[in-house]
Design a protein around this motif. Sequence first.
Motif, PDB file in Angstrom:
ATOM      1  N   THR A 193       0.821  -1.219  -0.156  1.00  0.00           N
ATOM      2  CA  THR A 193      -0.400   0.055  -0.473  1.00  0.00           C
ATOM      3  C   THR A 193       1.359   1.254   0.126  1.00  0.00           C
ATOM      4  N   THR A 246      -1.034   4.564  -0.305  1.00  0.00           N
ATOM      5  CA  THR A 246      -1.663   5.146  -0.586  1.00  0.00           C
ATOM      6  C   THR A 246      -1.590   7.525  -0.310  1.00  0.00           C
ATOM      7  N   SER A 265      -4.320   7.780   1.519  1.00  0.00           N
ATOM      8  CA  SER A 265      -5.906   7.705   2.039  1.00  0.00           C
ATOM      9  C   SER A 265      -6.343   8.499   3.389  1.00  0.00           C
ATOM     10  N   GLU A 295      -8.427   4.495   7.254  1.00  0.00           N
ATOM     11  CA  GLU A 295      -7.748   2.284   6.813  1.00  0.00           C
ATOM     12  C   GLU A 295      -8.863   2.307   5.684  1.00  0.00           C
ATOM     13  N   LEU A 296      -7.687   1.172   4.749  1.00  0.00           N
ATOM     14  CA  LEU A 296      -8.712   0.590   3.856  1.00  0.00           C
ATOM     15  C   LEU A 296      -8.479  -0.531   3.850  1.00  0.00           C
ATOM     16  N   GLU A 311       3.173  -2.325   4.310  1.00  0.00           N
ATOM     17  CA  GLU A 311       2.639  -0.580   4.517  1.00  0.00           C
ATOM     18  C   GLU A 311       3.746  -0.203   4.285  1.00  0.00           C
ATOM     19  N   SER A 324       2.853   3.489   3.905  1.00  0.00           N
ATOM     20  CA  SER A 324       1.222   4.657   3.369  1.00  0.00           C
ATOM     21  C   SER A 324       1.546   5.257   4.750  1.00  0.00           C
ATOM     22  N   ASP A 353      -2.938   2.808   5.912  1.00  0.00           N
ATOM     23  CA  ASP A 353      -3.400   2.070   5.411  1.00  0.00           C
ATOM     24  C   ASP A 353      -4.118   1.062   6.211  1.00  0.00           C
TER      25      ASP A 353
END
Length: 375
Positions: free
Chosen positions: A219, A221, A223, A226-227, A241, A243, A247
């Motif tokens: 990930t 992103t 964002s 949390e995705l 991870e 990000s 995420d």
Amino acid sequence: MKFAFVIHPTSLDDVVRYEPGAVGKGRPLIEKIMEWMPAYAAAHVTGVRTPDGRETEGWFVGATFLPEQMLALPRERVYQKILEAIRIGADLGAEIVGLGAFTGVVGDAGITLAERSPIPVTTGNSLTIAAGVKSLLRGAREMEVDLPRATAVVIGATGSIGSACVELIAPHVEHIVMVARNLTRLQRLLAELADRVPCSLSIETDVRAAVPRGGLVLTATTSTQELIEPADLQTGAVVCELSLPHDVGQRVAIERPDVLVTEGGNMRVPGNVRFERVREPGREFNNAFAPGTALACMSETMVLALENRRAHYTLGRGIDLAKVREIETLATRAGFELADMRAFDKPITAETIAAARAAAQKRRATSAERKRAAV
Ligand SMILES: NC(=O)c1ccc[n+]([C@@H]2O[C@H](COP(=O)([O-])OP(=O)(O)OC[C@H]3O[C@@H](n4cnc5c(N)ncnc54)[C@H](OP(=O)(O)O)[C@@H]3O)[C@@H](O)[C@H]2O)c1
């Protein structure tokens, strides 16, 4: 040559870590204070020393906005605070500056800031990409993933970091699912990469539909939520991870002991690196890294300072893979290496990995048994 690195809190936890006086204040008040707070020199970084005796020191300078503010406030206002932070670094003697987390994301990923900066600029994304991919592959080895037959899911695939990660992961796996929200940009990326990479590719705009397809997930992103839902991950999946903010939430650690989550962008810094609060000399600046480590984007800035590079390095969203390879080589020569695995503010030990492998085996056996019983 000395360096500066622009930081900002990526969560309310960070705010309290950077400024313990913020404990107990609510989010609206913290946001208001940060909106009006000027940039400031937060930490003095010393003790970076290569095995061949080169040294550098630098400063973390805070551009005090939360990620949501970086995205929502007028761009010019955000640029102004980041430029203020850069000027503070330059006044302290830095000759190169790195743009941490969202300060390297806003607008055109450093290009405009570089044009207006008194010193050369890098986002640090090249070393982040190299470290992230290495970290994903290390996790895959540890979890005994059959790489040539694996599917990887790259979330944030059209981004600066994500798109380069797709290209570097491609030679190792059978298929990559590229995920982002904007379909047009995904289609353009697919057309650009389809003939260039050795594995097959597909695109997906729905994270929840994509995640169950891959034994490997990376990930990268922007964002602010949390995705990844714990239930969506494959048994024995490896999640890398990158990000900031993350995420992947704690729920994955709690609900999915069979999954290995690792923060991919951490590097061990050569020498005896120390982070000291500028306002209270002698007191450690709490940045939540494991001792002796820093983020890969910070490490890239340190490496460029050690190399006396007085020129912009990583800028914009089209990453030059030659630079990723070059900075990785320079970092290795300077004694930087991938830090030990870590996630959710805790080290990942050999026992944790063995337990995850065992939990994955058990989960696979249970699901096979259920299938047999259902026939
Ligand atoms: N660990 C480190 O050392 C380090 C270093 C530098 C940066 N970072 C972090 O890495 C992350 C990515 O940075 P970047 O420079 O690559 O940013 P970027 O170029 O802006 O790319 C962001 C990517 O995320 C996608 N995205 C955003 N929100 C999403 C969502 N809700 N669901 C799915 N995809 C989403 C974007 O596409 P759409 O807009 O189309 O969805 C785009 O593909 C940031 O969090 C940054 O703070 C970490």
